[in-house]
Design an enzyme around this catalytic site. Structure first.
Site, PDB file in Angstrom:
ATOM      1  N   SER A   1     -26.286 -65.447  -6.635  1.00 43.91           N
ATOM      2  CA  SER A   1     -24.974 -65.713  -6.757  1.00 43.91           C
ATOM      3  C   SER A   1     -24.248 -64.626  -6.297  1.00 43.91           C
ATOM      4  O   SER A   1     -24.763 -63.509  -6.053  1.00 43.91           O
ATOM      5  CB  SER A   1     -24.587 -65.868  -8.174  1.00 43.91           C
ATOM      6  OG  SER A   1     -23.142 -65.937  -8.410  1.00 43.91           O
TER       7      SER A   1
ATOM      8  N   TYR B   1     -24.917 -65.590 -17.406  1.00 48.37           N
ATOM      9  CA  TYR B   1     -25.410 -66.196 -16.040  1.00 48.37           C
ATOM     10  C   TYR B   1     -25.649 -65.009 -15.190  1.00 48.37           C
ATOM     11  O   TYR B   1     -26.467 -64.780 -14.433  1.00 48.37           O
ATOM     12  CB  TYR B   1     -24.212 -67.018 -15.687  1.00 48.37           C
ATOM     13  CG  TYR B   1     -24.390 -67.339 -14.284  1.00 48.37           C
ATOM     14  CD1 TYR B   1     -24.854 -68.533 -13.891  1.00 48.37           C
ATOM     15  CD2 TYR B   1     -23.397 -66.763 -13.217  1.00 48.37           C
ATOM     16  CE1 TYR B   1     -24.842 -69.023 -12.696  1.00 48.37           C
ATOM     17  CE2 TYR B   1     -23.413 -67.119 -11.845  1.00 48.37           C
ATOM     18  CZ  TYR B   1     -24.117 -68.308 -11.674  1.00 48.37           C
ATOM     19  OH  TYR B   1     -24.200 -68.764 -10.187  1.00 48.37           O
TER      20      TYR B   1
END
Length: 280
Positions: free
Chosen positions: A149, A162
């Site tokens: 990410s 996350y």
């Protein structure tokens, strides 16, 4: 012309396993690989969605595809699923660790079970699948693709679990890459920026329940198809790192070296808002 024909044959009949493949980037990549003639195995949680996707791939691309209901956070279930794939197709040429979930809550308001669930899917899910598939990948000189990410470079507020899971993926797979030196197995980490997927529709909140979140008001949002095409091209070249970030290299450098400046100036601009806690 010869080059185009050669490229079009690279993945023909190759066995490609994609986790979390029924939606978003995973689904788009399954379609792209089907176009290239790959044999697809899709892991996801909903059998009806899997059946519909397999039928779509067969109708649209004449693809040889198999959909398996598998919770990647369950190591035993993963081992059984990978064994089934090897038994049916003879081996695995590419593993795409795409399955992932997210949350929106501050650290102080996030229960331990949310941290554990995020890590179970995003980190341990990739670990389970990779360990189970590794013998076949080594034998077939295959590829491991890991969906990381933008948060690897610029952690987004209210996404601590996350963000942590994505950093952990880099630690794991960069180490694995070194351990696989000489085996001809390629490990590619992919860092997309903001992408128009359905991930925000089932976001965990601090107590562990789920709640849909509004879409980000960012200036540039990639489509899953664009990201999938970039991953496909990266796999062709057997790249080790693919950064598809909304942040260019200068912004990432600022995030690393001058985090306060990044938080106060660049991050709000990226989100299209002056209130960083409204990022999703």
């Amino acid at each position: 012309m010869r080059r185009k024909v050669f490229v079009s044959k690279v993945f023909e009949r190759k066995v490609v396993v994609i986790t979390g493949g029924c939606a978003g980037i995973g689904r788009a990549l399954a379609e792209r690989m089907a176009q290239a003639g790959a044999r697809l195995v899709i892991f996801d949680l909903e059998q009806n969605a899997l059946d519909a996707l397999v039928q779509h791939l067969a109708d649209r691309h004449n693809a040889d595809a198999l959909g398996l209901r598998c919770d990647v956070s369950d190591a035993t279930a993963v081992q059984q699923a990978i064994a089934l794939v090897v038994d049916r197709f003879g081996g695995i040429d590419m593993l795409v660790n795409n399955a992932g979930i997210t949350h929106r809550s501050r650290v102080a308001d996030t229960s331990l079970k949310v941290f554990e669930r995020i890590m179970a899917v995003n980190f341990y899910g990739a670990l389970h699948c990779t360990q189970a598939a590794l013998p076949s990948l080594i034998a077939r000189e295959g590829q491991i693709i890991v969906l990381s990410s933008l948060s690897q470079y610029a952690p987004v507020p209210d996404r601590a679990a996350y963000n942590a899971s994505k950093h952990a993926l880099h630690g794991l797979f960069e180490t694995l890459r070194g351990e696989l030196d000489g085996t001809r197995v390629n490990v590619m980490l992919v860092c997309p920026g903001y992408t128009a997927t359905d991930l925000r529709k089932n976001v965990l909140v601090g107590d562990g329940s789920t709640a849909p979140q509004p879409a980000l008001a960012v200036g540039r949002v990639a489509s899953p198809q664009d990201v999938a095409e970039s991953i496909f091209q990266g796999a062709l070249k057997r790249r080790q790192l693919l950064v598809l970030s909304n942040l260019d290299w200068r912004a990432r450098l600022v995030a690393r070296c001058f985090p306060r400046l990044f938080d106060s100036v660049l991050l709000p601009r990226l989100a299209g808002t002056r209130v960083s806690q409204d990022l999703s």
